[in-house]
Design a protein around this motif. Structure first.
Motif, short mmCIF file in Angstrom:
data_model
loop_
_atom_site.label_atom_id
_atom_site.label_comp_id
_atom_site.label_asym_id
_atom_site.label_seq_id
_atom_site.Cartn_x
_atom_site.Cartn_y
_atom_site.Cartn_z
N LEU A 76 0.81 -1.22 0.00
CA LEU A 76 0.00 0.00 0.00
C LEU A 76 0.85 1.27 0.00
O LEU A 76 0.30 2.39 -0.02
N GLY A 77 2.16 1.13 0.08
CA GLY A 77 3.03 2.29 0.03
C GLY A 77 2.98 3.15 1.29
O GLY A 77 3.03 4.38 1.21
N ILE A 78 2.87 2.50 2.44
CA ILE A 78 2.85 3.22 3.71
C ILE A 78 3.94 2.65 4.61
O ILE A 78 4.46 1.56 4.36
N SER A 79 4.29 3.38 5.66
CA SER A 79 5.34 2.90 6.57
C SER A 79 4.78 1.81 7.48
O SER A 79 3.57 1.76 7.73
N PRO A 80 5.65 0.93 7.98
CA PRO A 80 5.20 -0.08 8.94
C PRO A 80 4.54 0.53 10.17
O PRO A 80 3.59 -0.02 10.72
N GLY A 81 5.04 1.70 10.61
CA GLY A 81 4.45 2.35 11.77
C GLY A 81 3.02 2.77 11.52
O GLY A 81 2.14 2.61 12.38
N ILE A 82 2.75 3.31 10.33
CA ILE A 82 1.37 3.69 9.98
C ILE A 82 0.50 2.45 9.85
O ILE A 82 -0.64 2.42 10.32
N ALA A 83 1.03 1.40 9.24
CA ALA A 83 0.26 0.16 9.10
C ALA A 83 -0.10 -0.42 10.46
O ALA A 83 -1.18 -0.97 10.65
N GLY A 84 0.81 -0.26 11.42
CA GLY A 84 0.55 -0.77 12.76
C GLY A 84 -0.60 -0.08 13.45
O GLY A 84 -1.24 -0.65 14.35
N GLN A 85 -0.92 1.14 13.03
CA GLN A 85 -2.02 1.86 13.66
C GLN A 85 -3.38 1.27 13.31
O GLN A 85 -4.39 1.62 13.91
N THR A 86 -3.40 0.35 12.34
CA THR A 86 -4.67 -0.32 12.03
C THR A 86 -5.13 -1.18 13.21
O THR A 86 -6.33 -1.41 13.38
N VAL A 87 -4.18 -1.65 14.02
CA VAL A 87 -4.54 -2.40 15.23
C VAL A 87 -5.05 -1.44 16.29
O VAL A 87 -6.06 -1.70 16.97
N THR A 88 -4.39 -0.28 16.41
CA THR A 88 -4.81 0.72 17.40
C THR A 88 -6.21 1.23 17.12
O THR A 88 -7.03 1.38 18.03
N VAL A 89 -6.51 1.50 15.85
CA VAL A 89 -7.82 2.01 15.47
C VAL A 89 -8.92 1.05 15.90
O VAL A 89 -9.95 1.47 16.46
N THR A 90 -8.71 -0.23 15.68
CA THR A 90 -9.72 -1.22 16.06
C THR A 90 -9.96 -1.21 17.56
O THR A 90 -11.11 -1.25 18.02
N ALA A 91 -8.90 -1.14 18.36
CA ALA A 91 -9.04 -1.15 19.81
C ALA A 91 -9.76 0.09 20.32
O ALA A 91 -10.63 0.01 21.19
N VAL A 92 -9.42 1.26 19.77
CA VAL A 92 -10.05 2.51 20.21
C VAL A 92 -11.53 2.51 19.85
O VAL A 92 -12.39 2.88 20.67
N VAL A 93 -11.85 2.12 18.63
CA VAL A 93 -13.25 2.09 18.21
C VAL A 93 -14.05 1.10 19.06
O VAL A 93 -15.19 1.38 19.45
N ALA A 94 -13.45 -0.04 19.37
CA ALA A 94 -14.15 -1.05 20.18
C ALA A 94 -14.53 -0.51 21.55
O ALA A 94 -15.60 -0.84 22.08
N ALA A 95 -13.67 0.33 22.13
CA ALA A 95 -13.95 0.87 23.46
C ALA A 95 -15.22 1.71 23.47
O ALA A 95 -16.02 1.66 24.42
N PHE A 96 -15.44 2.48 22.41
CA PHE A 96 -16.64 3.32 22.33
C PHE A 96 -17.83 2.56 21.75
O PHE A 96 -18.98 2.88 22.05
N ALA A 97 -17.54 1.59 20.90
CA ALA A 97 -18.62 0.87 20.21
C ALA A 97 -19.42 -0.02 21.15
O ALA A 97 -20.62 -0.22 20.94
N GLY A 98 -18.77 -0.55 22.22
CA GLY A 98 -19.50 -1.42 23.14
C GLY A 98 -20.75 -0.77 23.70
O GLY A 98 -21.88 -1.23 23.45
N PRO A 99 -20.61 0.33 24.45
CA PRO A 99 -21.81 1.02 24.95
C PRO A 99 -22.70 1.53 23.82
O PRO A 99 -23.93 1.50 23.94
N GLY A 100 -22.08 1.99 22.72
CA GLY A 100 -22.87 2.52 21.62
C GLY A 100 -23.79 1.48 21.00
O GLY A 100 -24.96 1.76 20.71
N VAL A 101 -23.27 0.27 20.77
CA VAL A 101 -24.07 -0.79 20.18
C VAL A 101 -25.19 -1.22 21.13
O VAL A 101 -26.34 -1.41 20.73
N VAL A 102 -24.85 -1.37 22.42
CA VAL A 102 -25.85 -1.79 23.40
C VAL A 102 -27.01 -0.80 23.45
O VAL A 102 -28.19 -1.19 23.45
N ILE A 103 -26.69 0.49 23.49
CA ILE A 103 -27.74 1.51 23.57
C ILE A 103 -28.44 1.69 22.23
O ILE A 103 -29.67 1.76 22.16
N GLY A 104 -27.67 1.74 21.15
CA GLY A 104 -28.25 2.00 19.83
C GLY A 104 -29.15 0.89 19.31
O GLY A 104 -30.04 1.15 18.49
#
Length: 407
Positions: A57-85
């Motif tokens: 994809l032409g990106i640095s390994p450090g940027i590619a690694g943030q794909t794991v971080t994004v999932t974890a951060v979204v999951a933290a907010f998505a739990g209550p959001g999905v339950v309520i929504g």
């Protein structure tokens, strides 16, 4: 502390289950397990595919690694959001939607032609992952009688254990032979199988509880919930402070090479698999005992790492014990929280998910500060202190409950 402390904790567990069916729906629990295996596998795949993903994809390994971080951060907010929504939706269809997000996420990742599409796929996965974890205990509680809840949760967390052990090596192998996109295709195929299994086995589950911000606040006021969340914050923060920097410890204290580090981490994963099973067995008697057992063993492992870690054998045994102990923790604390609020299990699960994510983030930050200031031994010392404090919170609460009931 006598055994009565822990028995008292779960004295009503057989009478509060919302499951009124004549039999436990173990086939549906297996379908849930298959789904969580797919979710966790997809979550950790990028960790073993960073090099080919970044090159393609032409990106640095450090940027590619943030794909794991994004999932974890979204999951933290998505739990209550999905339950309520989705509070007015049949939980059967909500589950289908969460599994469908796994499939869609993997499809987008496999077809990604740039960072944007890849990040969108990881956001969708985070929503599915967070929603599932927030609802896992409530779903299991409605599929089996309450006295079988620990066994059901242990089965579900087996999917986590297997995925944690297998995702990285399988991802690396598939990536090197078939390409990194094929790894996501196979993870998506697991999602399709899970969705089919869920469609066949999961019964109609009408909405239960009254999920909302007010309900979250009300559940948080319950003493047992607060104690469970405080213990979770302490133990999990300590764990991730240590585990995030486990490789520097192994390289600097017992001075292991790359191959031995990999073998020791494999021992950690195998230990976690068996710890999950043991945690389910212990928690069937008492979820408090399960949490105390897990956190106590983590503290023992910490002591071994600090005092005897220079020995390769001692370090390997301690790491395997640590994996076994932490493998027993999720099923124990999930069962404890679910039993503490059986009438609002989804809201309680959302609070636990958010606490877990906060603990992971804060633990990693504290671990970074400690390893810079005191080195690897300082991190492992903090691991032991945090585990002892978490265990003490559970024991003191249990003792007070017994005293009040006897008074």
């Amino acid at each position: 502390m006598t055994d009565s402390t822990f028995d008292e904790d779960d004295a009503v567990r057989d009478t509060s289950s919302p499951n009124t069916s004549a039999r436990a729906r173990w086939d549906a629990v297996v379908a849930l397990t298959l789904g969580v295996f797919g979710l966790v596998t997809a979550e950790f795949l990028p960790a073993s595919l960073l090099t080919p993903i970044s090159a393609d994809l032409g990106i640095s390994p450090g940027i590619a690694g943030q794909t794991v971080t994004v999932t974890a951060v979204v999951a933290a907010f998505a739990g209550p959001g999905v339950v309520i929504g989705t509070r007015s939706f049949n939980r059967r269809w909500t589950l289908f939607g969460l599994t469908a997000l796994l499939i869609l996420s993997c499809a987008l990742a496999a077809l990604a032609n740039g960072l944007t599409v890849l990040l969108v796929s990881r956001v969708l996965l985070g929503i599915g992952l967070g929603g599932f974890w927030a609802m896992a205990g409530a779903l299991a509680m409605r599929l089996v009688p309450m006295n079988h809840l620990p066994r059901a949760m242990a089965m579900i967390f087996t999917g986590v254990s297997v995925a944690t052990v297998m995702a990285a090596p399988l991802g690396a192998y598939i990536g090197s032979t078939l390409g990194w996109r094929a790894a996501f295709v196979l993870a998506g195929a697991v999602g399709v199988l899970a969705l089919l299994a869920q469609a066949v086995t999961v019964p109609s589950l009408p909405p239960a509880g009254h999920a909302g911000l007010g309900t979250l606040a009300e559940v948080l006021k319950r003493p047992k919930i607060r104690i469970g969340l405080i213990a979770t914050l302490l133990i999990v923060a300590g764990h991730f402070a240590g585990f995030t920097y486990i490789r520097p410890y192994l390289e600097e204290v017992p001075r292991l090479g790359v191959e031995m580090v990999s073998l020791v981490l494999l021992a950690y994963g195998v230990g976690g698999f068996f710890g999950n099973i043991a945690g389910g067995i212990i928690t069937e008697r008492s979820s408090t005992l399960g949490v105390v057992f897990a956190s106590g063993l983590i503290a023992v492992a910490s002591v071994l790492l600090v005092t005897l870690g220079a020995s390769t054998t001692a370090a390997a045994v301690a790491i395997a014990l640590w994996g076994f102990a932490f493998g027993a923790l999720p099923v124990s604390i999930q069962s404890y929280i679910t039993r503490a609020a059986p009438d609002e299990a989804e809201s309680a699960g959302a609070l636990l998910l958010t606490t877990f994510q906060i603990a992971i983030s804060s633990g990693a930050v504290l671990g970074g500060l400690l390893i810079d200031a005191q080195g690897p031994l300082g991190v492992m010392t903090f691991l032991g202190i945090a585990s002892i404090l978490g265990s003490s919170v559970m024991v003191v609460r249990g003792g007070r409950q017994v005293q009040l009931s006897q008074g």
